[in-house]
Design a protein around this motif. Structure first.
Motif, short mmCIF file in Angstrom:
data_model
loop_
_atom_site.label_atom_id
_atom_site.label_comp_id
_atom_site.label_asym_id
_atom_site.label_seq_id
_atom_site.Cartn_x
_atom_site.Cartn_y
_atom_site.Cartn_z
N UNK A 125 72.75 -29.40 21.99
CA UNK A 125 73.45 -30.75 21.35
C UNK A 125 73.55 -30.65 20.10
N UNK A 126 74.33 -29.93 19.22
CA UNK A 126 74.24 -30.02 17.80
C UNK A 126 74.50 -31.30 17.07
N UNK A 127 74.03 -31.63 16.15
CA UNK A 127 74.16 -33.14 15.34
C UNK A 127 75.52 -32.81 14.44
N UNK A 128 76.20 -34.07 14.78
CA UNK A 128 77.62 -34.40 14.27
C UNK A 128 77.19 -34.71 12.77
N UNK A 129 78.13 -34.17 11.79
CA UNK A 129 77.70 -34.18 10.72
C UNK A 129 78.67 -34.49 9.69
N UNK A 130 79.19 -35.24 8.83
CA UNK A 130 80.39 -35.50 8.13
C UNK A 130 80.05 -35.04 6.63
N UNK A 131 80.92 -34.04 6.27
CA UNK A 131 80.88 -33.54 5.05
C UNK A 131 82.09 -33.51 4.11
N UNK A 132 82.66 -34.68 3.39
CA UNK A 132 83.95 -34.79 2.74
C UNK A 132 83.95 -34.02 1.61
N UNK A 133 85.32 -33.82 1.16
CA UNK A 133 85.43 -33.02 -0.25
C UNK A 133 84.60 -33.67 -1.01
N UNK A 134 84.15 -33.08 -2.17
CA UNK A 134 83.30 -33.40 -3.25
C UNK A 134 84.18 -34.02 -4.41
N UNK A 135 84.27 -35.18 -4.47
CA UNK A 135 85.05 -35.45 -5.96
C UNK A 135 84.46 -35.23 -7.31
N UNK A 136 85.50 -35.27 -8.06
CA UNK A 136 84.95 -34.60 -9.50
C UNK A 136 85.35 -36.05 -10.63
N UNK A 137 84.69 -36.27 -11.56
CA UNK A 137 84.88 -37.41 -12.57
C UNK A 137 86.27 -37.08 -13.22
N UNK A 138 86.60 -36.08 -13.48
CA UNK A 138 87.93 -35.56 -14.07
C UNK A 138 88.16 -34.17 -13.74
N UNK A 139 89.43 -33.96 -13.59
CA UNK A 139 89.99 -32.66 -13.26
C UNK A 139 89.88 -31.87 -14.39
N UNK A 178 89.16 -38.96 2.20
CA UNK A 178 88.65 -38.52 0.93
C UNK A 178 87.65 -40.00 0.30
N UNK A 179 86.75 -39.51 -0.61
CA UNK A 179 85.90 -40.28 -1.25
C UNK A 179 86.00 -40.28 -2.70
N UNK A 180 85.90 -41.62 -3.54
CA UNK A 180 85.77 -41.66 -4.98
C UNK A 180 84.64 -41.11 -5.37
N UNK A 181 84.61 -41.10 -6.66
CA UNK A 181 83.43 -40.50 -7.27
C UNK A 181 82.40 -41.62 -7.30
N UNK A 182 82.68 -43.09 -7.50
CA UNK A 182 81.53 -43.89 -7.34
C UNK A 182 80.74 -43.87 -5.91
N UNK A 183 81.88 -43.47 -5.11
CA UNK A 183 81.28 -43.54 -3.48
C UNK A 183 80.14 -42.54 -3.33
N UNK A 203 78.55 -35.18 -2.12
CA UNK A 203 78.59 -34.84 -3.36
C UNK A 203 79.42 -34.83 -4.57
N UNK A 204 79.35 -34.30 -5.73
CA UNK A 204 80.29 -34.34 -6.75
C UNK A 204 80.17 -33.03 -7.54
N UNK A 205 81.18 -32.79 -8.09
CA UNK A 205 81.38 -31.70 -9.38
C UNK A 205 81.73 -32.31 -10.61
#
Length: 532
Positions: A125-139, A178-183, A203-205
């Protein structure tokens, strides 16, 4: 009667013509290309800890200290702790803001009824986990790619690492928004709760002015809407993947209570060519198959590579100059040196836990025994002295004992002795034969190859109890432990495969098997320690 050493080895290397030290079908000597110098990763002590992700870079170290530290190391871990998600302050873009007080580090496992993964039952019974794309403050364009693309790739690394453990079920891309940087520090818990995710990794980069990258990583309990732990790293662009593996390690250790293992490497023998004339090269890669590179050029057959504890060198057997012997290969310089200047056949090397000595086997006067020699070379010390063949030595993690295989009882079995060779005792008594024993880095188990109706990977306690077979294919052999002692690498040859083999891994439940990607065939894997 002395048995032929050819019939004693279970390794497929001994079954394919030209592979075994006593076979004469091998090419001439040769040395591989110079290897890349490895950077290191180490914790940086902090006097303060900022709560908001964009304030990480440049604040905690201070400009002058950051420049001096970054000049001396390539990869810096700089944040680790816990905090409540509701307590995260509003975004403060000025990097000179006053950091908050340090957060208390999270425990390795759940100690207060919080979110936790059962490492045995979690497979079913593996744990369901969410891993959205990590946003950046500026491209920003970097030598590793643009920061927006790197954010997607970092999330992919964390996703793949956790999925491959067998303990987690990452949400599909269609369930991720998608998540924003402040999120990053203010998650939308209501949305993530509606997806069925129990845990959330965000996370973020960020590209720094000095050319390095800052990567932050947070773990949340979706149900309780709380942050469980966080970590962050300043990395050169060439090491961005390591930050992803470290993030996955943070999640794995916090939710399972087990040790980390994703930020590690594997050295193995890469193979190509027909069965009777295989070309074998040393190769090294990350545990997930990335950053692959060859260390030798294939002009000389190589077998049984093993990492040094400091991961700066590899000991292995080579046919260099048409003479099978043990060499140490320096990963940084690409140079190799002979360990034992002896005309006798030497093979099956492995470093001691402190790196000061090398265990190996030597055939001499019709007998094969286990020896020990300084890793710098010198006069070998004989540890076993029984009729027949003793080989395959592996130290216990504390260096006090050695497990090895011997046919002194009439068939290959597993024995344990003190590090000085005293008190030799047989521990395997099941049906069939046993070979290639290797001690777990946790000290609680010994992995081995079981021969009888095929080759299978198994485990037992150091006293010989609790034997359990983990695989059930035609020819699985050569086990090597992950740094945390929860997963085993090995290689598998298919029936009628013409001598070809692939690298595989299996966890201690025996349920989670997976093939490890390599550009060519592979054998003799050795999993290195967790990288610093």
């Amino acid at each position: 009667m002395t048995r032929s050493i050819l019939g004693f080895f279970p390794s497929r290397a001994t079954l394919v013509a030209g592979d075994h030290p006593l076979h004469g079908n091998h090419p001439g000597g040769g040395r591989g290309p110079v290897g890349k110098v490895d950077v290191t990763m180490r914790n940086v002590p902090l006097a303060a800890f900022p709560n908001w992700a964009p304030a990480f870079a440049g604040v905690v170290l201070g400009a002058r200290r950051a420049r001096s530290v970054l000049a001396s190391v390539g990869l810096l871990a700089f944040v680790s702790g816990t905090a409540s998600a509701q307590d995260a302050p509003a975004p403060a873009p000025a990097p000179q803001q006053t950091p908050a007080d340090p957060a208390t580090p999270a425990p390795a496992g759940d100690q207060s009824g919080g979110l936790v993964v059962d490492v045995t039952g979690g497979i079913s019974a593996p744990m369901p986990i969410a891993i959205p794309v990590m946003p950046t403050s500026a491209v920003v364009s970097t030598p590793a790619g643009s920061t927006d693309v790197l954010g997607r790739q970092l999330a992919d690394i964390v996703t793949n690492d956790l999925r491959n453990s067998g303990l987690f079920t990452p949400l599909s891309p269609g369930q991720l928004r998608p998540i924003t940087f402040p999120e990053v520090t203010a998650p939308g818990f209501d949305y993530w709760g509606s997806t069925g995710a129990q845990a959330l990794v965000q996370g973020f980069i960020r590209a720094n002015g000095d050319g390095n990258l800052t990567v932050g990583c947070y773990l949340y309990d979706v149900s309780s809407k709380a942050e469980l732990t966080r970590t962050g790293f300043v990395v050169p662009p060439s090491d961005w993947r390591r930050a992803g593996h470290k993030c996955a390690d943070m999640v794995y250790t916090r939710l399972t209570g087990e040790g980390a293992y994703f930020d590690s490497r594997v050295v193995y023998v890469s193979e190509t060519g027909p069965k009777g004339h295989r070309i074998k090269r040393l190769a090294i890669m990350d545990q997930d198959g990335a950053n692959h590179r060859f260390l030798t050029n294939g002009q000389s057959i190589v077998l049984t590579p093993r990492f040094a504890p400091n991961q700066q060198s590899i000991v292995y057997m080579s046919y260099l100059n048409n003479r099978p012997a043990i060499y140490v290969y320096d990963i940084g310089s690409g140079k190799q040196r002979l360990v034992v200047a002896n005309a006798n056949l030497t093979f099956a090397p492995r470093f001691s836990p402190d790196g000061r000595n090398i265990l190996f086997s030597m055939a001499q006067g019709g007998n094969t025994d286990v020896y020990r020699v300084s890793s710098q070379g010198g006069t070998p010390q004989r540890l076993t002295n029984s009729p027949g063949i003793d080989t395959g030595g592996s130290y216990s993690p504390d260096g006090s004992k050695i497990v090895f295989e011997s046919d002194r009882s009439g068939g290959q079995q597993i024995y344990v002795m003190n590090a000085d060779g005293s008190n030799q005792q047989r521990i395997s008594f099941g049906g069939g034969r046993y070979a290639t024993p290797v001690w777990s880095p946790r000290g609680d188990l010994i992995a081995f190859t079981k021969l009888g109706g095929g080759f299978r990977i198994g485990i037992m306690s150091p006293s010989g109890g609790g034997e359990k077979l983990l695989t059930n294919d035609w020819q699985d052999e050569g086990p090597s432990w992950s740094p945390n002692g929860r997963v085993i690498n090995f290689y598998r040859s298919g029936r009628g495969s013409g001598g070809k083999a692939d690298l595989w891994s299996v966890d201690l439940t025996g349920v989670n098997e997976r093939k490890i990607p390599t550009p060519l065939d592979g054998s003799d894997p050795a999993w290195g320690p967790l990288r610093p």
